[in-house]
Write an enzyme that holds these catalytic residues in place. Structure first.
Site, PDB file in Angstrom:
ATOM      1  CE1 TYR A   1     152.770 -13.019  42.133  1.00  0.00           C
ATOM      2  CE2 TYR A   1     153.068 -15.157  40.935  1.00  0.00           C
ATOM      3  CZ  TYR A   1     152.324 -13.861  41.195  1.00  0.00           C
ATOM      4  OH  TYR A   1     151.244 -13.737  40.704  1.00  0.00           O
TER       5      TYR A   1
ATOM      6  CE  LYS B   1     149.385 -47.093  35.100  1.00  0.00           C
ATOM      7  NZ  LYS B   1     149.684 -47.670  36.776  1.00  0.00           N
TER       8      LYS B   1
END
Length: 385
Positions: A265, A46
């Site tokens: 940042y 999956k």
């Protein structure tokens, strides 16, 4: 299927690249098959084979001998069918109105998990005739599945139509990764009751972790998933699986920065020394999670340092915050001239274990694999027999 290693592609020049070792994948499946003892080993593919490609992984596992596959959605099963022509493909989300053509045209087996799905499936059989199904029973997870009581009533219901022909009854352990958990034994006992009631129907309880619990948990069919792809299945136990995926990012620039300057940042990381920084072409848009950052992540408690990469024989730490497309590594301790712009740094693989990197971000290997973005150039090392 994707190009194999000997076919020309852009792998050598890609900003991001992912190597999938299909031979290691198949070796892992064979090992798990042996550990499953008398039970057959299926394969869970999956989520695009845990992010690594359902076509190539599915085909390789099929050639290695897997004949029972598990997917989450009917569309995944339809894709897999072309690569596993004689396999049984179980769809774990079951079947819903409007999906009948998918199931019948691609010979998919719905895993029914509720009274509503059972009722709909009975109506489908009335129109279409016989078709196999599976039943999922909740033995303590409180996720998908019929209750034990509902399953027992169904097993004893002599009025159910003859066309209703389950080929598998399954359940799932919620603490299989913790062998000492008492819940495993409690779930095992409840599942034994159900499997006994469905006499003549195959039973499956164990995914990757459950296989390691021993023969009592194996029943007729096991469902290895994360272990196939090289991930850890059992807590606090050395991982015996071969690495399957290696993710690498290209270094775009190597820059110098002075002690006292900040990185990325928010200036969350302040350099304590004059440093050399490698700026690599990977970020959270590529599944290299922001929580792997070297600094400035308030919610991460378990690991303070952030992730490391591997290059030129050395582990190098992430510094500052990971951004959408870029990550910065501190390469100050590498010898001068050891690396250059254009070289590749390993994010996870043979040198940086998948689950070690995941823990640095407060998560698990499953999430790193299934979060891989679309910008990786992929190379598949052939795993066919």
């Amino acid at each position: 299927m994707a190009a194999l290693i000997d076919e020309a592609d852009n792998f050598d020049v890609a900003p991001l690249r992912l190597t999938v070792d299909l031979a290691a994948l198949c070796d892992n499946w064979r090992d798990l098959s042996r550990l499953s003892g008398r039970a057959r080993a299926g394969a869970v593919v999956k989520a695009d084979a845990y992010g690594l490609g359902i076509e190539d992984c599915g085909a390789s596992l099929y050639h290695a001998g897997a004949r029972d596959f598990f997917v989450a959605a009917a569309s995944e099963g339809a894709t897999l069918r072309a690569y596993a022509p004689e396999a049984r493909i179980f769809v774990l989300s079951g079947i819903w109105p409007g999906q009948e053509e998918h199931f019948f045209d691609n010979d998919l087996v719905p895993v029914l998990a509720s009274e509503e799905q059972l009722a709909f499936w009975m109506s489908v059989l009335a129109d279409r005739g016989d078709h196999p199904c599976a039943l999922q029973v909740d033995t303590g997870f409180n996720r998908l599945g019929l209750s034990v009581e509902e399953a027992m009533e169904l097993a004893e219901d002599v009025s159910r139509p003859a066309s209703f022909s389950p080929v598998l009854v399954l359940s799932h352990l919620h603490s299989g990764d913790t062998p000492s958990a008492e819940a495993n034994r409690a779930q095992l006992q409840r599942f034994r009751e159900v499997s006994t009631a469905f006499e003549g129907v195959e039973a499956s309880l164990s995914a990757s972790a459950g296989i390691a619990l021993g023969a009592d948990y194996h029943f007729d069919l096991t469902r290895p998933g994360i272990a196939l792809y090289g991930g850890e299945a059992v807590n606090s136990v050395a991982n015996p699986m071969r690495p399957v995926a290696t993710a690498e990012a290209r270094i775009l620039q190597i820059r110098t920065a002075s002690a006292g300057e900040t990185v990325s940042y928010g200036g969350a990381h302040r350099l304590a020394r004059d440093s050399r920084l490698a700026v690599a072409s990977v970020g959270y848009a590529d599944g290299y999670l922001r929580n792997l950052s070297g600094a400035g992540i308030a919610l991460r408690d378990s690991v303070k340092t952030g992730a490391f990469g591997f290059i030129a024989g050395h582990r190098v730490p992430v510094v500052g915050r990971i951004t959408m497309d870029l990550t910065i590594f501190d390469v100050t301790d590498l010898p001068q001239g050891a690396i250059a712009a254009g070289d590749y740094i390993e994010l996870f693989g043979h040198n940086m274990a998948l689950d070690e990197v995941a823990r640095a971000g407060g998560t698990i290997g499953y999430e790193l694999l299934t979060s891989l973005g679309l910008r990786y150039e992929r190379r598949y090392l052939d795993g066919k027999i």
